[in-house]
Design an enzyme around this catalytic site. Structure first.
Site, short mmCIF file in Angstrom:
data_model
loop_
_atom_site.label_atom_id
_atom_site.label_comp_id
_atom_site.label_asym_id
_atom_site.label_seq_id
_atom_site.Cartn_x
_atom_site.Cartn_y
_atom_site.Cartn_z
N ARG A 134 0.87 -1.15 0.02
CA ARG A 134 -0.13 0.02 -0.14
C ARG A 134 0.88 1.29 -0.04
NH1 ARG A 134 -2.05 -3.57 4.03
NH2 ARG A 134 -4.37 -4.52 3.67
N TYR A 155 -9.69 -10.83 -6.53
CA TYR A 155 -8.62 -10.83 -7.72
C TYR A 155 -8.91 -12.18 -8.38
CZ TYR A 155 -6.60 -6.84 -5.11
OH TYR A 155 -6.42 -5.74 -4.30
N LYS A 195 -2.54 -2.36 7.93
CA LYS A 195 -3.68 -1.84 8.34
C LYS A 195 -4.00 -2.29 9.83
CE LYS A 195 -6.42 -0.49 4.31
NZ LYS A 195 -7.77 -0.85 3.70
N HIS A 239 -4.30 -9.21 4.14
CA HIS A 239 -5.91 -9.12 4.14
C HIS A 239 -6.29 -9.82 5.35
CE1 HIS A 239 -6.51 -8.16 -0.42
NE2 HIS A 239 -6.26 -6.89 0.27
N ARG A 287 -0.79 -2.37 -6.90
CA ARG A 287 -0.84 -3.66 -5.80
C ARG A 287 -2.01 -4.61 -6.52
NH1 ARG A 287 -1.27 -4.93 0.00
NH2 ARG A 287 -3.34 -5.32 0.73
N HIS A 298 -2.71 2.33 -5.75
CA HIS A 298 -3.04 1.08 -5.32
C HIS A 298 -3.30 0.26 -6.40
CE1 HIS A 298 -4.77 -0.60 -1.70
NE2 HIS A 298 -5.78 -1.44 -2.58
#
Length: 318
Positions: free
Chosen positions: A172, A299, A196, A290, A267, A264
């Site tokens: 990110r 994806y 995150k 994630h 990514r 992004h």
């Protein structure tokens, strides 16, 4: 009935007593216990400010949170759709659910009023990504500009490093700009990434990115101490996400790629290309950091399309 104020920003600020009683303890929890980013905390505050303003103008603030009825919250959602897109509205309601969950645990409210509140359906948006050929063109940009003497050597090698880490490691943009030399093991080719929620993961950065990083560190980096930032400006200061975004636009234009692509999207390209090459979905989930597998599954659309194409060409019954 909610009436939108003439100047919403001017009326968004919370009264001191509301901020002290309701918002500040929740903000401290988000920032210090959950370790959410300043960006996330800001978005949660915007959600609460908008909800507070609606409660006041709808004449229901004085009754207190426990008196809120489902029909009133439906009205809030309907009115909010005039001001926000569906995805933003979903994010705001998610923030408000977290707010009430926090106070429910502390006994300050009796229930979470946003549980079960119907929201408009989100449109299913597939992530934009670059093909491998497009990525090659994009990554070649800094060297092209250096060869034409359009940029200096520091900028060319720094920009190449930015692109290689965004794509080669799937970072990110906030993870990239927050990366310090002490978090990188060049011998092993991995970096310790803080993602995150302040969650850490070990992330391979790729042999090409390692080579570019070694050259930049040895020839151009103003400082390489463990706490020194990797991605810096010519002044030696840490680059901001916004500066990275603006930098990317220069190379998108050079490669004749869509100008609305963001860091992004590199990514997204990283994840899509891994899956296309047969990488395990759970491995890609781990590499991306994630929390939920469902986030990574978006994806698989390209991988499935590629499998169908291979099947159509190879199977006699296709």
């Amino acid at each position: 009935m909610y009436v939108e104020p003439a100047n919403p920003k001017a009326e968004a600020a919370l009264p001191a007593e509301v901020q002290a009683e309701w918002w500040q303890p929740f903000e401290n929890y988000l920032a210090h216990e959950r370790r959410y980013s300043a960006y996330t905390v800001r978005n949660y505050r915007q959600a609460f400010e908008d909800f507070y303003r609606w409660l006041v103008l709808a004449g229901v603030w004085e009754r207190g949170f426990d008196a809120l009825q489902m029909r009133e919250l439906r009205d809030f959602v309907i009115e909010a759709q005039r001001r926000f897109g569906r995805r933003t509205l979903h994010n705001h309601v998610s923030g408000l659910r977290s707010f009430f969950k926090f106070w429910l645990r502390r006994g300050k409210v009796q229930r979470n009023p946003f549980l079960g509140v119907p929201l408009p359906k989100l449109e299913k948006r597939l992530p934009k990504f670059l093909t491998e050929e497009q990525m090659v063109r994009l990554l070649a940009g800094p060297q092209q500009l250096l060869a034409s003497e359009s940029i200096d050597a520091f900028t060319a090698h720094r920009d190449r490093l930015v692109l290689e880490l965004l794509y080669g490691a799937g970072l990110r943009v906030s993870e990239l700009t927050g990366l310090n030399y002490g978090a990188i093991d060049l011998e092993a080719g991995v970096a310790r990434i803080v993602g995150k929620g302040r969650k850490e993961r070990l992330c391979p950065i790729g042999r090409v990115a390692v080579a570019v990083l070694r050259k930049f560190r040895d020839e151009f980096a103003p400082a390489t101490a463990p706490d020194a930032p990797v991605i810096v400006t010519q002044r030696g200061t840490r680059m901001s996400p916004r500066e990275v975004q603006l930098m990317l636009k220069r190379y998108l234009a050079l490669a004749e790629l869509p100008m609305d692509l963001t860091p992004h999207k590199l990514r997204h390209s990283y994840a899509t290309h891994l899956l296309n090459a047969g990488a395990d979905l759970r491995l890609v989930q781990e590499l991306l950091g994630h929390a939920q597998l469902a986030t990574t599954q978006v994806y698989t659309h390209v991988s499935v399309a590629r499998l169908k194409e291979i099947y159509a060409k190879a199977h006699p019954r296709a």
